[in-house]
Design a protein around this motif. Structure first.
Motif, PDB file in Angstrom:
ATOM      1  N   HIS A 178       0.809  -1.214   0.000  1.00 24.60           N
ATOM      2  CA  HIS A 178       0.000   0.000   0.000  1.00 24.60           C
ATOM      3  C   HIS A 178       0.849   1.275   0.000  1.00 24.60           C
ATOM      4  CE1 HIS A 178      -3.031  -2.949   1.136  1.00 24.60           C
ATOM      5  NE2 HIS A 178      -3.940  -2.062   0.790  1.00 24.60           N
ATOM      6  N   GLU A 186      -7.893  -1.105   5.436  1.00 26.62           N
ATOM      7  CA  GLU A 186      -7.837  -0.466   4.121  1.00 26.62           C
ATOM      8  C   GLU A 186      -8.717   0.775   4.075  1.00 26.62           C
ATOM      9  OE1 GLU A 186      -8.638  -3.865   1.620  1.00 26.62           O
ATOM     10  OE2 GLU A 186      -6.478  -4.230   1.377  1.00 26.62           O
ATOM     11  N   LYS A 187      -9.849   0.744   4.762  1.00 27.87           N
ATOM     12  CA  LYS A 187     -10.723   1.920   4.850  1.00 27.87           C
ATOM     13  C   LYS A 187      -9.975   3.044   5.577  1.00 27.87           C
ATOM     14  CE  LYS A 187     -14.921   0.987   5.869  1.00 27.87           C
ATOM     15  NZ  LYS A 187     -16.177   0.628   6.569  1.00 27.87           N
ATOM     16  N   VAL A 215      -6.728   3.463   5.832  1.00 31.06           N
ATOM     17  CA  VAL A 215      -5.644   3.933   4.961  1.00 31.06           C
ATOM     18  C   VAL A 215      -6.199   4.911   3.926  1.00 31.06           C
ATOM     19  CG1 VAL A 215      -4.010   3.204   3.170  1.00 31.06           C
ATOM     20  CG2 VAL A 215      -4.137   1.950   5.334  1.00 31.06           C
ATOM     21  N   ARG A 216      -7.352   4.608   3.342  1.00 27.87           N
ATOM     22  CA  ARG A 216      -7.963   5.529   2.367  1.00 27.87           C
ATOM     23  C   ARG A 216      -8.342   6.855   3.031  1.00 27.87           C
ATOM     24  NH1 ARG A 216     -10.453   0.871   0.775  1.00 27.87           N
ATOM     25  NH2 ARG A 216     -12.444   1.444   1.746  1.00 27.87           N
ATOM     26  N   PHE A 217      -8.922   6.785   4.225  1.00 27.99           N
ATOM     27  CA  PHE A 217      -9.269   8.022   4.933  1.00 27.99           C
ATOM     28  C   PHE A 217      -8.041   8.906   5.115  1.00 27.99           C
ATOM     29  CE2 PHE A 217     -13.016   5.924   7.375  1.00 27.99           C
ATOM     30  CZ  PHE A 217     -13.900   6.248   6.359  1.00 27.99           C
ATOM     31  N   HIS A 218      -6.946   8.288   5.527  1.00 27.10           N
ATOM     32  CA  HIS A 218      -5.748   9.071   5.847  1.00 27.10           C
ATOM     33  C   HIS A 218      -5.009   9.544   4.596  1.00 27.10           C
ATOM     34  CE1 HIS A 218      -2.498  10.526   8.341  1.00 27.10           C
ATOM     35  NE2 HIS A 218      -1.638   9.862   7.606  1.00 27.10           N
ATOM     36  N   TYR A 219      -4.736   8.644   3.685  1.00 25.84           N
ATOM     37  CA  TYR A 219      -3.872   8.988   2.552  1.00 25.84           C
ATOM     38  C   TYR A 219      -4.614   9.607   1.376  1.00 25.84           C
ATOM     39  CZ  TYR A 219      -0.018   6.797   4.949  1.00 25.84           C
ATOM     40  OH  TYR A 219       0.956   6.498   5.870  1.00 25.84           O
ATOM     41  N   GLU A 220      -5.867   9.237   1.158  1.00 22.62           N
ATOM     42  CA  GLU A 220      -6.606   9.812   0.035  1.00 22.62           C
ATOM     43  C   GLU A 220      -7.411  11.047   0.442  1.00 22.62           C
ATOM     44  OE1 GLU A 220      -8.900   6.791  -1.968  1.00 22.62           O
ATOM     45  OE2 GLU A 220      -7.163   5.449  -2.078  1.00 22.62           O
TER      46      GLU A 220
END
Length: 100
Positions: A16, A52-53, A55-60
């Motif tokens: 990731h 994964e949710k 990670v998306r919140f933080h990085y995207e």
């Protein structure tokens, strides 16, 4: 416990493109659980969708850890309320079927 049900943190981070310190911070805040298997930090496979949710919140979406904690807490409340509502609907159906 069987090791096939765990994903090594370093593999998850590599796939990731994220820092291992982020995963450590998630563990410290209690957002995820980690275990050590043969001196390797591992994540239970059943936590992958949640991780994964996050990670998306933080990085995207560029949401900080405090914001993620709040979002995850609110999402859990929504899931709990939906489960309660479904249980109540089922009970109501049971009573309606008895009357009819």
């Amino acid at each position: 416990m069987h090791t096939q049900h765990f994903i090594p943190v370093d593999e998850f981070c590599a796939s990731h493109s994220i820092e291992m310190t982020f995963i450590s911070a998630l563990q410290e805040t209690g957002l995820i659980d980690m275990t050590t298997i043969k001196e390797t930090g591992c994540i239970p496979a059943n936590q992958l969708p949640q991780l994964e949710k996050i990670v998306r919140f933080h990085y995207e979406l560029d949401i900080n850890l405090e914001g993620i904690e709040t979002i995850m807490h609110l999402l859990q409340q929504i899931y709990d309320l939906q489960a309660d509502m479904m249980a109540l609907k089922n009970r109501l159906r049971l009573y309606e079927d008895q009357e009819g």
